[in-house]
Design a protein around this motif. Structure first.
Motif, PDB file in Angstrom:
ATOM      1  N   VAL A  92       0.863  -1.182   0.000  1.00 23.80           N
ATOM      2  CA  VAL A  92       0.000   0.000   0.000  1.00 23.80           C
ATOM      3  C   VAL A  92       0.901   1.234   0.000  1.00 23.80           C
ATOM      4  O   VAL A  92       1.634   1.491   0.965  1.00 23.80           O
ATOM      5  N   THR A  93       0.865   2.004  -1.109  1.00 26.24           N
ATOM      6  CA  THR A  93       1.686   3.221  -1.206  1.00 26.24           C
ATOM      7  C   THR A  93       0.909   4.467  -0.800  1.00 26.24           C
ATOM      8  O   THR A  93       1.509   5.432  -0.316  1.00 26.24           O
ATOM      9  N   GLN A  94      -0.410   4.455  -0.985  1.00 22.96           N
ATOM     10  CA  GLN A  94      -1.235   5.602  -0.596  1.00 22.96           C
ATOM     11  C   GLN A  94      -2.570   5.114  -0.052  1.00 22.96           C
ATOM     12  O   GLN A  94      -3.103   4.084  -0.511  1.00 22.96           O
ATOM     13  N   THR A  95      -3.093   5.872   0.923  1.00 20.73           N
ATOM     14  CA  THR A  95      -4.421   5.628   1.463  1.00 20.73           C
ATOM     15  C   THR A  95      -5.178   6.945   1.497  1.00 20.73           C
ATOM     16  O   THR A  95      -4.735   7.893   2.165  1.00 20.73           O
TER      17      THR A  95
ATOM     18  N   GLU B 151       6.053  -0.093   4.276  1.00 22.10           N
ATOM     19  CA  GLU B 151       6.112  -0.873   3.038  1.00 22.10           C
ATOM     20  C   GLU B 151       5.906  -2.362   3.327  1.00 22.10           C
ATOM     21  O   GLU B 151       6.491  -3.219   2.681  1.00 22.10           O
ATOM     22  N   SER B 152       5.078  -2.653   4.299  1.00 27.10           N
ATOM     23  CA  SER B 152       4.810  -4.045   4.655  1.00 27.10           C
ATOM     24  C   SER B 152       3.926  -4.698   3.601  1.00 27.10           C
ATOM     25  O   SER B 152       3.175  -4.036   2.878  1.00 27.10           O
ATOM     26  N   ILE B 153       4.035  -6.013   3.524  1.00 30.91           N
ATOM     27  CA  ILE B 153       3.297  -6.778   2.521  1.00 30.91           C
ATOM     28  C   ILE B 153       1.845  -6.941   2.953  1.00 30.91           C
ATOM     29  O   ILE B 153       1.556  -7.340   4.080  1.00 30.91           O
TER      30      ILE B 153
ATOM     31  N   LEU C 180      -2.119   0.626  -4.827  1.00 28.96           N
ATOM     32  CA  LEU C 180      -1.461  -0.640  -4.520  1.00 28.96           C
ATOM     33  C   LEU C 180      -0.388  -0.933  -5.552  1.00 28.96           C
ATOM     34  O   LEU C 180      -0.625  -0.785  -6.763  1.00 28.96           O
ATOM     35  N   ALA C 181       0.796  -1.342  -5.098  1.00 30.35           N
ATOM     36  CA  ALA C 181       1.905  -1.719  -5.967  1.00 30.35           C
ATOM     37  C   ALA C 181       2.052  -3.230  -5.954  1.00 30.35           C
ATOM     38  O   ALA C 181       2.142  -3.842  -4.882  1.00 30.35           O
ATOM     39  N   PHE C 182       2.076  -3.840  -7.161  1.00 28.32           N
ATOM     40  CA  PHE C 182       2.168  -5.292  -7.304  1.00 28.32           C
ATOM     41  C   PHE C 182       3.615  -5.711  -7.524  1.00 28.32           C
ATOM     42  O   PHE C 182       4.511  -4.872  -7.717  1.00 28.32           O
TER      43      PHE C 182
END
Length: 494
Positions: free
Chosen positions: A388-391, A399-401, A457-459
């Protein structure tokens, strides 16, 4: 019965004391055993069939215990021992009462004998003989009473012995019950532990079966490749020639594609009226899904892109219909699955001048993406590892999974057992690629779970990002929901 009084005169009439016949016989050589019944009536105990002697009671209880000892359970045996102990205590109490009654009988016999001795000195003749016979009978009764007392003492000893035996048996039964209870508890705990081990083994088997499924596929592919390699080893020269030819063809294909792309760009520029203007900027990047398109200046006279206004558009393949892509206002744009088969165009405005750049051809699909998505559709729930890069538009420091679940009916974002968002497909949900964001834009997407809650979200790869978008839109379409970005929803009328 003749009433005996303590006061006698100096002289007595003969008729004052009735004569006792010598023919009198007693029905019993011992005193009768009486009981006080209802309404204070005297009842002879012999007439009561329920009254048993102490020996008979003890013998019957002992026989019953010996008979039932083998077939009674531990709990029933303990209860029987308790009852037997209570019965023994009751019998002991009865023996004590009988002993007291016997003592009273001795006192009565002594008083009766003293009265007869006193009467003997005051009578004469036949009455005196009757008194002596009565005294002899009283002495005989005293002897019988003494003999009975001996029997009672023996019975009392037997009852006491039986009570001690029953008490010891009761204690042994309690110990046995406690031991059986402790053993049962231990067995229950052991059974629970066994059940837990079985559950853990089942879960471990499920995890290993999932992992082994993937390993089996990989091993099967390796075996197939190894079989092909072994088969081709029979013709080594032919294989080497084919490998060299394939390598050369690949190099030539890459060079031809680069040259073709360059020629297409030059042709597009030559078709424009003001070639000098279009030479200020150029569009760089692979025009296919999974890549990034970047606007680069190609002239020293080109203005800085940070001072320019940029807007990306989506054009139909024939170049007729022009659609604005909301939020795509950066110099970098990563095509998403909705852009496949369409031409992308970027308009640059600087100091009143407008520049336009377009892809030379429609965006090509990613190789193998369609078959990958079709394989995922068969699953009920698909998981993707994301960051999750932005909320809600605010950068996420950690930068947790996280895990993104794309299911048949809903989408869910969680971290471990904590759920960040879980929503069913609805008209308020939006899903599209990230508009801008540098080189990582091809691996990121924008997800609005509901109004007021959105994530970027970054994959792990661009392939997984595009597969997640296609899969979610596929499942949402099955629920009669069109899942797209804000511009696509407005265009589709959702």
């Amino acid at each position: 019965m003749t009433r005996v009084t303590r006061d006698f005169g100096d002289t007595m009439q003969k008729d004052a004391v009735p004569a006792v016949s010598s023919d009198v016989t007693f029905s019993s050589s011992r005193f009768p055993n009486y009981k006080i019944g209802a309404n204070n009536q005297i009842v002879d105990a012999k007439d009561d069939p329920k009254v048993l002697s102490m020996k008979e009671v003890v013998a019957r209880e002992t026989a019953l215990l010996l008979e039932q000892q083998k077939r009674l359970s531990v709990r029933d045996l303990a209860n029987k021992f308790e009852k037997g102990l209570a019965a023994a205590a009751k019998l002991s109490e009865e023996a004590r009462l009988r002993e007291a009654a016997s003592l009273e009988k001795h006192v009565l016999l002594k008083k009766l004998r003293d009265a007869l001795e006193s009467l003997k000195g005051r009578v004469a003749g036949r009455n005196k003989d009757d008194v002596e016979e009565a005294i002899a009978m009283v002495e005989a009764l005293a002897v019988q009473l003494t003999h009975r007392e001996g029997e009672l003492i023996q019975e009392k000893a037997e009852v006491k012995k039986l009570a001690n035996f029953l008490k010891q048996a009761s204690e042994d039964a309690k110990k046995l019950v406690d031991g059986e209870r402790a053993y049962a508890r231990a067995e229950i705990e052991s059974a629970r532990a066994a059940v837990q081990r079985v559950e853990e083994a089942i879960q471990e088997h499920e995890r290993t079966s999932r992992a082994s499924g993937k390993q089996d596929v990989e091993e099967l592919m390796k075996e197939v490749q190894e079989a092909r390699r072994i088969k081709m080893l029979h013709q080594p020269s032919k294989v080497m020639d084919m490998e060299h030819e394939i390598r050369a063809l690949r190099i030539q294909l890459v060079e031809k594609s680069k040259r073709s792309l360059q020629l297409q760009k030059e042709l597009a520029r030559s078709r424009q009226g003001e070639q000098s203007i279009f030479q200020l900027f150029e569009l760089d990047g692979n025009e296919a899904l999974g890549s990034c398109l970047r606007i680069n200046p190609c002239s020293d006279n080109a203005p800085e892109l940070s001072k320019c206004s940029i807007q990306w558009y989506r054009l139909s393949s024939d170049g007729g219909k022009k659609e604005l892509i909301s939020g795509a206002t950066k110099s970098v744009y990563a095509p998403e699955p909705f852009d496949v088969g369409r031409v992308l165009q970027a308009e640059i405005i600087s100091d009143g001048q407008q520049f336009s750049l377009s892809t030379t051809c429609p965006i090509d699909p990613a190789a193998g993406l369609g078959s990958y998505v079709e394989a995922l559709v068969r699953k009920h729930d698909v998981e993707f590892n994301v960051i999750v890069t932005q909320t809600n538009g605010v950068d996420h420091p950690s930068e947790s999974i996280h895990v993104l679940h794309v299911g048949k009916m809903r989408m869910k974002l969680r971290k471990g057992k904590s759920t960040n968002a879980k929503e069913y497909y609805s008209t308020s949900m939006q899903l599209c690629g990230v508009r801008g964001g540098g080189n990582a834009a091809a691996q990121a997407l924008f997800w609005q779970a509901k109004k007021g809650l959105s994530f970027v979200l970054a994959f792990e790869s661009a392939r997984e990002r595009n597969a997640a978008i296609l899969l979610a839109r596929r499942f949402a379409f099955d629920c009669n929901i069109t899942l797209a970005g804000p511009d696509d929803r407005a265009r589709l009328g959702s």
